[in-house]
Write a protein that holds these residues in place. Structure first.
Motif, mmCIF file in Angstrom:
data_model
loop_
_atom_site.group_PDB
_atom_site.id
_atom_site.type_symbol
_atom_site.label_atom_id
_atom_site.label_comp_id
_atom_site.label_asym_id
_atom_site.label_seq_id
_atom_site.Cartn_x
_atom_site.Cartn_y
_atom_site.Cartn_z
ATOM 1 N N ILE A 18 0.837 -1.196 0.000
ATOM 2 C CA ILE A 18 0.000 0.000 0.000
ATOM 3 C C ILE A 18 0.870 1.243 0.000
ATOM 4 N N VAL A 19 0.379 2.239 -0.707
ATOM 5 C CA VAL A 19 1.014 3.550 -0.762
ATOM 6 C C VAL A 19 0.015 4.519 -0.152
ATOM 7 N N ILE A 20 0.447 5.226 0.872
ATOM 8 C CA ILE A 20 -0.421 6.186 1.548
ATOM 9 C C ILE A 20 0.000 7.571 1.091
ATOM 10 N N ALA A 22 -0.807 10.441 -2.482
ATOM 11 C CA ALA A 22 -0.938 10.330 -3.935
ATOM 12 C C ALA A 22 -0.380 11.553 -4.645
ATOM 13 N N GLY A 23 0.818 11.946 -4.259
ATOM 14 C CA GLY A 23 1.505 13.040 -4.928
ATOM 15 C C GLY A 23 2.531 12.507 -5.912
ATOM 16 N N ASN A 24 3.457 13.365 -6.340
ATOM 17 C CA ASN A 24 4.447 13.003 -7.337
ATOM 18 C C ASN A 24 5.388 11.896 -6.861
ATOM 19 N N ILE A 25 5.850 11.980 -5.620
ATOM 20 C CA ILE A 25 6.746 10.935 -5.102
ATOM 21 C C ILE A 25 5.994 9.608 -5.008
ATOM 22 N N ALA A 26 4.753 9.656 -4.542
ATOM 23 C CA ALA A 26 3.937 8.441 -4.483
ATOM 24 C C ALA A 26 3.810 7.832 -5.876
ATOM 25 N N TYR A 27 3.583 8.663 -6.876
ATOM 26 C CA TYR A 27 3.458 8.194 -8.257
ATOM 27 C C TYR A 27 4.699 7.402 -8.671
ATOM 28 N N ARG A 28 5.878 7.947 -8.398
ATOM 29 C CA ARG A 28 7.117 7.253 -8.768
ATOM 30 C C ARG A 28 7.251 5.920 -8.037
ATOM 31 N N LYS A 29 6.898 5.894 -6.758
ATOM 32 C CA LYS A 29 6.989 4.655 -5.979
ATOM 33 C C LYS A 29 5.979 3.625 -6.480
ATOM 34 N N ILE A 30 4.774 4.068 -6.815
ATOM 35 C CA ILE A 30 3.745 3.165 -7.339
ATOM 36 C C ILE A 30 4.234 2.525 -8.630
ATOM 37 N N LYS A 31 4.790 3.336 -9.538
ATOM 38 C CA LYS A 31 5.294 2.810 -10.806
ATOM 39 C C LYS A 31 6.382 1.767 -10.562
ATOM 40 N N LEU A 33 6.802 -0.130 -7.853
ATOM 41 C CA LEU A 33 6.175 -1.339 -7.303
ATOM 42 C C LEU A 33 5.466 -2.137 -8.392
ATOM 43 N N LEU A 34 4.755 -1.451 -9.269
ATOM 44 C CA LEU A 34 4.054 -2.133 -10.372
ATOM 45 C C LEU A 34 5.031 -2.822 -11.311
ATOM 46 N N ASN A 35 6.169 -2.181 -11.565
ATOM 47 C CA ASN A 35 7.189 -2.771 -12.446
ATOM 48 C C ASN A 35 7.710 -4.095 -11.911
ATOM 49 N N TYR A 36 7.624 -4.286 -10.605
ATOM 50 C CA TYR A 36 8.108 -5.516 -9.984
ATOM 51 C C TYR A 36 6.971 -6.447 -9.586
ATOM 52 N N GLY A 37 5.770 -6.208 -10.121
ATOM 53 C CA GLY A 37 4.672 -7.146 -9.976
ATOM 54 C C GLY A 37 3.862 -7.058 -8.695
ATOM 55 N N ALA A 38 4.047 -6.013 -7.906
ATOM 56 C CA ALA A 38 3.300 -5.875 -6.652
ATOM 57 C C ALA A 38 1.826 -5.597 -6.919
ATOM 58 N N LYS A 39 0.985 -6.033 -6.001
ATOM 59 C CA LYS A 39 -0.433 -5.655 -6.004
ATOM 60 C C LYS A 39 -0.528 -4.374 -5.184
ATOM 61 N N VAL A 40 -0.813 -3.261 -5.832
ATOM 62 C CA VAL A 40 -0.714 -1.953 -5.189
ATOM 63 C C VAL A 40 -2.094 -1.369 -4.909
ATOM 64 N N GLU A 41 -2.242 -0.902 -3.669
ATOM 65 C CA GLU A 41 -3.410 -0.116 -3.291
ATOM 66 C C GLU A 41 -2.919 1.245 -2.827
#
Length: 149
Positions: A18-20, A22-31, A33-41
């Protein structure tokens, strides 16, 4: 005093993260995590970085974070701009043996994202102990060196 981090490569495929915030840094971290196959909320009161809404394969919950959200979570990214709130998230995660990365502190976390270089035959991760620009510079130097050979 900072932590002494053990370098480790982890398989995030299918892991609940989970990412708490939703700003620019969160966006980079989400991307990442997704690149490595995580299920992201993403849990946030409001989405500050509109690009997050365009990402595929994530769940966005527009509400307050609750400690109940930590149930069955592998990794948390505390990416709000409120350092006190991020510290509370860190403490809760740390007490429950959940990996947590905190965007507003160099010490209130138990996991760091590294600057990564990958080719078909090598994966190199660099951490400069909380100074991401330095990590990126070192990663880019390593990349240049490896791509010469």
């Amino acid at each position: 005093m900072g932590h002494n981090f053990f370098p480790l490569f982890v398989d995030l495929n299918g892991k609940r993260c989970i990412v708490i915030g939703a700003g620019n840094i969160a966006y980079r971290k989400i991307k990442t995590l997704l690149n490595y196959g995580a299920k992201v909320e993403v849990i946030t009161k409001d989405v500050a970085e509109e690009k997050i809404l365009e990402l595929q394969d994530i769940k966005i919950s527009t509400r307050e974070f609750s400690m109940e959200d930590l149930k069955d979570v592998f990794l948390v990214v505390a990416a709000t701009n409120n350092s006190d709130f991020n510290r509370k998230i860190y403490k809760a995660c740390n007490e429950n043996n959940i990996l947590v990365n905190n965007m507003t502190s160099k010490v209130d976390m138990n996991a760091r994202f590294a600057a990564v270089y990958e080719s078909k035959s090598v994966q190199v991760a660099v951490s400069s102990k909380g100074y991401p620009k330095k990590s990126l510079e070192i990663r880019d130097s390593i990349k240049k060196m490896l791509e010469k050979n």
